[in-house]
Design a protein around this motif. Structure first.
Motif, PDB file in Angstrom:
ATOM      1  N   ARG A  77       8.049   4.615  -6.881  1.00 18.46           N
ATOM      2  CA  ARG A  77       8.714   3.455  -7.466  1.00 18.46           C
ATOM      3  C   ARG A  77       9.843   2.973  -6.554  1.00 18.46           C
ATOM      4  NH1 ARG A  77      10.763   5.733 -11.656  1.00 18.46           N
ATOM      5  NH2 ARG A  77       8.941   5.515 -12.969  1.00 18.46           N
ATOM      6  N   TYR A  79      10.168   3.489  -3.391  1.00 20.71           N
ATOM      7  CA  TYR A  79       9.636   3.031  -2.106  1.00 20.71           C
ATOM      8  C   TYR A  79       9.065   1.620  -2.202  1.00 20.71           C
ATOM      9  CZ  TYR A  79       7.078   3.275   2.339  1.00 20.71           C
ATOM     10  OH  TYR A  79       6.600   3.042   3.612  1.00 20.71           O
ATOM     11  N   VAL A  80       8.270   1.361  -3.241  1.00 18.56           N
ATOM     12  CA  VAL A  80       7.639   0.049  -3.329  1.00 18.56           C
ATOM     13  C   VAL A  80       8.651  -1.047  -3.664  1.00 18.56           C
ATOM     14  CG1 VAL A  80       5.389   0.997  -3.928  1.00 18.56           C
ATOM     15  CG2 VAL A  80       6.936   0.339  -5.752  1.00 18.56           C
ATOM     16  N   PHE A  81       9.748  -0.681  -4.344  1.00 20.44           N
ATOM     17  CA  PHE A  81      10.790  -1.672  -4.579  1.00 20.44           C
ATOM     18  C   PHE A  81      11.497  -2.026  -3.279  1.00 20.44           C
ATOM     19  CE2 PHE A  81      10.938  -0.690  -9.260  1.00 20.44           C
ATOM     20  CZ  PHE A  81      10.728  -1.993  -9.669  1.00 20.44           C
ATOM     21  N   PRO A  84       8.098  -4.179   0.273  1.00 15.10           N
ATOM     22  CA  PRO A  84       7.048  -4.996  -0.346  1.00 15.10           C
ATOM     23  C   PRO A  84       5.654  -4.685   0.184  1.00 15.10           C
ATOM     24  CG  PRO A  84       8.957  -6.346   0.189  1.00 15.10           C
ATOM     25  CD  PRO A  84       9.207  -4.998   0.789  1.00 15.10           C
ATOM     26  N   LYS A  87       4.069  -1.900  -1.709  1.00  8.76           N
ATOM     27  CA  LYS A  87       3.551  -2.330  -3.013  1.00  8.76           C
ATOM     28  C   LYS A  87       2.147  -2.909  -2.865  1.00  8.76           C
ATOM     29  CE  LYS A  87       4.858  -5.237  -6.994  1.00  8.76           C
ATOM     30  NZ  LYS A  87       3.738  -6.188  -7.022  1.00  8.76           N
ATOM     31  N   LEU A  90      -0.298  -0.041  -2.219  1.00  5.20           N
ATOM     32  CA  LEU A  90      -0.563   0.748  -3.424  1.00  5.20           C
ATOM     33  C   LEU A  90      -1.466  -0.020  -4.381  1.00  5.20           C
ATOM     34  CD1 LEU A  90       0.000   3.318  -5.051  1.00  5.20           C
ATOM     35  CD2 LEU A  90       1.993   2.155  -6.040  1.00  5.20           C
ATOM     36  N   GLU A  91      -1.217  -1.312  -4.558  1.00  9.08           N
ATOM     37  CA  GLU A  91      -2.045  -2.117  -5.446  1.00  9.08           C
ATOM     38  C   GLU A  91      -3.479  -2.213  -4.932  1.00  9.08           C
ATOM     39  OE1 GLU A  91       0.095  -5.773  -5.692  1.00  9.08           O
ATOM     40  OE2 GLU A  91       1.377  -5.078  -7.340  1.00  9.08           O
ATOM     41  N   ALA A 165      11.399  -7.440 -11.491  1.00  8.30           N
ATOM     42  CA  ALA A 165      10.104  -7.541 -10.819  1.00  8.30           C
ATOM     43  C   ALA A 165       9.030  -8.112 -11.744  1.00  8.30           C
ATOM     44  CB  ALA A 165       9.677  -6.176 -10.296  1.00  8.30           C
TER      45      ALA A 165
END
Length: 207
Positions: A77, A79-81, A84, A87, A90-91, A165
């Motif tokens: 969490r 890291y992805v914040f 970008p 994120k 991961l998606e 977000a």
């Protein structure tokens, strides 16, 4: 994440973090609805032995796994914040798997109508057009923060970062066909859920 094709009468249930989506979904399930929770599916995919774990390990390394082999959600969490691109990566791993498992669960679901719990329904392109109605569980933002802090141990800035977000409360309400107010006592949910269940049952029977 691409939504599943529209099949039968279905409701897309959404709301901001801490709004009470799971509580409302459970109440509707108790009255006969079939519930497919995409957030629960995502959790299952990232548990020890989950289908997403090998690719998460390959893409992000062992530092993003817990000792038992699950995805380290807190570390990921953060890291992805901050990144970008992380994120997006991961998606790209999770969303195709979530779609497959959502389709499977929907095909197997038995109930008088189908509820898809989709935390980012408004943010995800296409979901609104693929469900029969959108149900938003709503509450004041201060209530969201209090609930999330009490259950998760996150700090207030961390909760606000998660909320930032997501789409705004106003945007979410604008996308709603139906709204449940979950800003008060839990008992206040019962008549709202009863009314909506009766409406959905009638619509499902007529469709």
């Amino acid at each position: 994440m691409e939504p599943i094709p529209k099949r039968r009468f279905s409701v897309g249930l959404t709301g901001g973090i801490g709004s009470g989506k799971t509580t409302v979904a459970d109440m509707l399930a108790a009255r006969g609805a079939a519930v497919v929770d995409t957030d629960l599916i995502a959790h299952q995919l990232t548990m020890p032995g989950g289908l997403a774990i090998p690719e998460i390990h390959a893409q992000f390394g062992a530092a993003f796994l817990t000792p038992d082999g699950a995805m380290n959600r807190a570390r990921m969490r953060e890291y992805v914040f901050a990144e970008p691109d992380a994120k997006v990566r991961l998606e790209a791993i999770l969303h195709p798997l979530i779609r497959i498992e959502t389709e499977r669960a929907a095909a197997e679901a038995q109930g008088v109508y189908l509820i898809f719990v989709v935390p980012l329904l408004v943010e995800s392109r296409g979901w609104k057009d693929r469900v029969s109605r959108v149900l938003v569980v709503d509450c004041q933002e201060v209530t969201q923060v209090r609930r999330v802090m009490s259950r998760s141990g996150l700090t207030e800035p961390q909760v606000h970062a998660i909320m930032a977000a997501q789409v705004s409360r106003e945007e979410r309400l604008a996308a709603a066909d139906d709204v449940i107010d979950n800003d008060g006592e839990a008992s206040a949910l019962i008549p709202q859920v009863e009314q909506l269940h009766a409406r959905y049952l009638a619509l499902a029977t007529a469709s």
